[in-house]
Motif scaffolding. Structure first.
Motif, PDB file in Angstrom:
ATOM      1  N   LEU A 132     -31.121 -31.213  40.616  1.00  0.00           N
ATOM      2  CA  LEU A 132     -31.565 -30.458  41.788  1.00  0.00           C
ATOM      3  C   LEU A 132     -33.042 -30.117  41.667  1.00  0.00           C
ATOM      4  O   LEU A 132     -33.788 -30.176  42.656  1.00  0.00           O
ATOM      5  CB  LEU A 132     -30.741 -29.186  41.945  1.00  0.00           C
ATOM      6  N   ALA A 133     -33.488 -29.775  40.472  1.00  0.00           N
ATOM      7  CA  ALA A 133     -34.907 -29.467  40.264  1.00  0.00           C
ATOM      8  C   ALA A 133     -35.779 -30.678  40.579  1.00  0.00           C
ATOM      9  O   ALA A 133     -36.867 -30.542  41.149  1.00  0.00           O
ATOM     10  CB  ALA A 133     -35.148 -29.001  38.832  1.00  0.00           C
ATOM     11  N   VAL A 134     -35.297 -31.880  40.223  1.00  0.00           N
ATOM     12  CA  VAL A 134     -36.040 -33.100  40.539  1.00  0.00           C
ATOM     13  C   VAL A 134     -36.136 -33.279  42.053  1.00  0.00           C
ATOM     14  O   VAL A 134     -37.203 -33.585  42.593  1.00  0.00           O
ATOM     15  CB  VAL A 134     -35.370 -34.331  39.888  1.00  0.00           C
ATOM     16  N   VAL A 135     -35.006 -33.101  42.747  1.00  0.00           N
ATOM     17  CA  VAL A 135     -34.997 -33.255  44.201  1.00  0.00           C
ATOM     18  C   VAL A 135     -35.930 -32.239  44.853  1.00  0.00           C
ATOM     19  O   VAL A 135     -36.722 -32.580  45.747  1.00  0.00           O
ATOM     20  CB  VAL A 135     -33.563 -33.117  44.743  1.00  0.00           C
ATOM     21  N   ARG A 136     -35.873 -30.990  44.414  1.00  0.00           N
ATOM     22  CA  ARG A 136     -36.723 -29.960  45.003  1.00  0.00           C
ATOM     23  C   ARG A 136     -38.205 -30.243  44.728  1.00  0.00           C
ATOM     24  O   ARG A 136     -39.049 -30.063  45.609  1.00  0.00           O
ATOM     25  CB  ARG A 136     -36.324 -28.581  44.471  1.00  0.00           C
ATOM     26  N   ALA A 137     -38.501 -30.672  43.509  1.00  0.00           N
ATOM     27  CA  ALA A 137     -39.897 -30.984  43.189  1.00  0.00           C
ATOM     28  C   ALA A 137     -40.393 -32.157  44.026  1.00  0.00           C
ATOM     29  O   ALA A 137     -41.554 -32.182  44.457  1.00  0.00           O
ATOM     30  CB  ALA A 137     -40.039 -31.306  41.700  1.00  0.00           C
ATOM     31  N   TRP A 150     -42.278 -28.581  55.793  1.00  0.00           N
ATOM     32  CA  TRP A 150     -40.880 -28.206  56.024  1.00  0.00           C
ATOM     33  C   TRP A 150     -40.366 -27.313  54.898  1.00  0.00           C
ATOM     34  O   TRP A 150     -40.605 -27.561  53.727  1.00  0.00           O
ATOM     35  CB  TRP A 150     -40.035 -29.479  56.108  1.00  0.00           C
ATOM     36  N   ASP A 151     -39.656 -26.261  55.282  1.00  0.00           N
ATOM     37  CA  ASP A 151     -39.070 -25.315  54.327  1.00  0.00           C
ATOM     38  C   ASP A 151     -37.640 -25.750  54.030  1.00  0.00           C
ATOM     39  O   ASP A 151     -36.782 -25.766  54.925  1.00  0.00           O
ATOM     40  CB  ASP A 151     -39.089 -23.902  54.926  1.00  0.00           C
ATOM     41  N   MET A 152     -37.368 -26.082  52.778  1.00  0.00           N
ATOM     42  CA  MET A 152     -36.047 -26.594  52.402  1.00  0.00           C
ATOM     43  C   MET A 152     -35.004 -25.506  52.193  1.00  0.00           C
ATOM     44  O   MET A 152     -33.826 -25.811  51.946  1.00  0.00           O
ATOM     45  CB  MET A 152     -36.172 -27.431  51.122  1.00  0.00           C
ATOM     46  N   THR A 153     -35.386 -24.234  52.274  1.00  0.00           N
ATOM     47  CA  THR A 153     -34.497 -23.134  51.894  1.00  0.00           C
ATOM     48  C   THR A 153     -33.143 -23.212  52.580  1.00  0.00           C
ATOM     49  O   THR A 153     -32.089 -23.069  51.946  1.00  0.00           O
ATOM     50  CB  THR A 153     -35.159 -21.779  52.216  1.00  0.00           C
ATOM     51  N   ASP A 154     -33.140 -23.448  53.893  1.00  0.00           N
ATOM     52  CA  ASP A 154     -31.878 -23.455  54.639  1.00  0.00           C
ATOM     53  C   ASP A 154     -31.045 -24.706  54.381  1.00  0.00           C
ATOM     54  O   ASP A 154     -29.918 -24.806  54.880  1.00  0.00           O
ATOM     55  CB  ASP A 154     -32.158 -23.339  56.142  1.00  0.00           C
ATOM     56  N   SER A 155     -31.575 -25.656  53.628  1.00  0.00           N
ATOM     57  CA  SER A 155     -30.839 -26.899  53.355  1.00  0.00           C
ATOM     58  C   SER A 155     -30.354 -26.992  51.907  1.00  0.00           C
ATOM     59  O   SER A 155     -29.794 -28.023  51.515  1.00  0.00           O
ATOM     60  CB  SER A 155     -31.732 -28.102  53.672  1.00  0.00           C
ATOM     61  N   TYR A 158     -26.763 -27.862  51.457  1.00  0.00           N
ATOM     62  CA  TYR A 158     -26.550 -29.286  51.721  1.00  0.00           C
ATOM     63  C   TYR A 158     -26.976 -30.117  50.511  1.00  0.00           C
ATOM     64  O   TYR A 158     -26.306 -31.080  50.144  1.00  0.00           O
ATOM     65  CB  TYR A 158     -27.333 -29.698  52.964  1.00  0.00           C
ATOM     66  N   PHE A 159     -28.090 -29.742  49.894  1.00  0.00           N
ATOM     67  CA  PHE A 159     -28.531 -30.433  48.686  1.00  0.00           C
ATOM     68  C   PHE A 159     -27.430 -30.417  47.631  1.00  0.00           C
ATOM     69  O   PHE A 159     -27.151 -31.438  46.980  1.00  0.00           O
ATOM     70  CB  PHE A 159     -29.792 -29.776  48.115  1.00  0.00           C
ATOM     71  N   HIS A 160     -26.798 -29.253  47.454  1.00  0.00           N
ATOM     72  CA  HIS A 160     -25.745 -29.133  46.440  1.00  0.00           C
ATOM     73  C   HIS A 160     -24.566 -30.058  46.764  1.00  0.00           C
ATOM     74  O   HIS A 160     -23.933 -30.609  45.859  1.00  0.00           O
ATOM     75  CB  HIS A 160     -25.265 -27.687  46.339  1.00  0.00           C
TER      76      HIS A 160
END
Length: 225
Positions: A132-137, A150-155, A158-160
């Motif tokens: 997940l850290a790789v995807v977020r980075a 784009w702010d990924m916070t609300d997604s 979904y990432f999980h």
């Protein structure tokens, strides 16, 4: 990669600039005995937590990436496997019509970096949600450079959900070669003609190639008078 002397990078920053500005790499690795090599196009970023600076040949650097776990390439990879990442930068066809001299031959100016390294697979059971850290980075890097903030916070939920299908990895770079073929072999006034032709093109790729030619040392391609 065979790099003739005129096309070697002026300094290591040319390679790091190319791979950060053109992060869609072709990753290749050997398959099992009797199998063709594997090749996958995928996004790669420098590890934001990498200690220190990039060396001139990029050795010691760290890269992060991810691919689909259903990809046979992923299943064939094991920890410590040697891999090659190919990054392609601006490139353009050179017609002899721009040279203004005869005889002449057409060619293709191009820029590329080959990065060699050892791959470490980041398994889901590793602590700290490493994949997940790789995807977020990756999202942060690309939104900052290419996106609209784009702010990924609300997604994140979904990432999980999709994370079990994602194979994250880290590559320890062992070395790299860069080829920046930008008409350096031509006489300066001919190189300037090529540069001016690219700069006047309607193609973004051609204009990006011209911009790189502007960065060459003075012997490379000065502006035409």
């Amino acid at each position: 990669m065979f790099v003739p002397a005129p096309y070697r990078r002026p300094d290591g920053s040319w390679m790091t600039d190319l791979l950060t500005q053109n992060p869609l790499a072709l990753m290749t690795s050997n398959g099992p005995s009797g199998h063709d090599p594997y090749a996958t196009h995928l996004p790669v970023i420098p590890d934001p937590d990498m200690p220190g600076e990039w060396s001139d040949d990029l050795s010691g650097g760290l890269l992060l990436g991810h691919m689909n776990r259903a990809n046979p390439h992923w299943k064939a990879l094991t920890d410590g496997d040697p891999v090659l990442l190919v990054f392609t930068g601006p490139h353009a066809y050179v017609s002899p019509t721009v040279y203004g001299v005869t005889p002449a031959a057409p060619t293709w100016d191009f820029t590329a970096v080959h990065v060699h390294g050892r791959l470490h697979k980041l398994e889901p059971e590793e602590p700290g949600d490493t994949t997940l850290a790789v995807v977020r980075a990756t999202v942060s890097a690309f939104e900052g450079r290419f996106g609209d903030g784009w702010d990924m916070t609300d997604s994140l939920d979904y990432f999980h959900k999709i994370l079990p299908a994602v194979g994250g990895f880290r590559i320890e770079v062992t070395g790299a070669e860069g080829m920046f073929k930008l008409s350096q072999e031509q006489d300066p006034h001919v190189g300037a003609r090529v540069r001016d032709s690219f700069a006047a093109s309607g193609s973004t790729r051609h204009r990006e190639t011209a911009a790189l030619m502007d960065r060459l040392p003075a012997r490379g391609c000065p502006h035409a008078a």
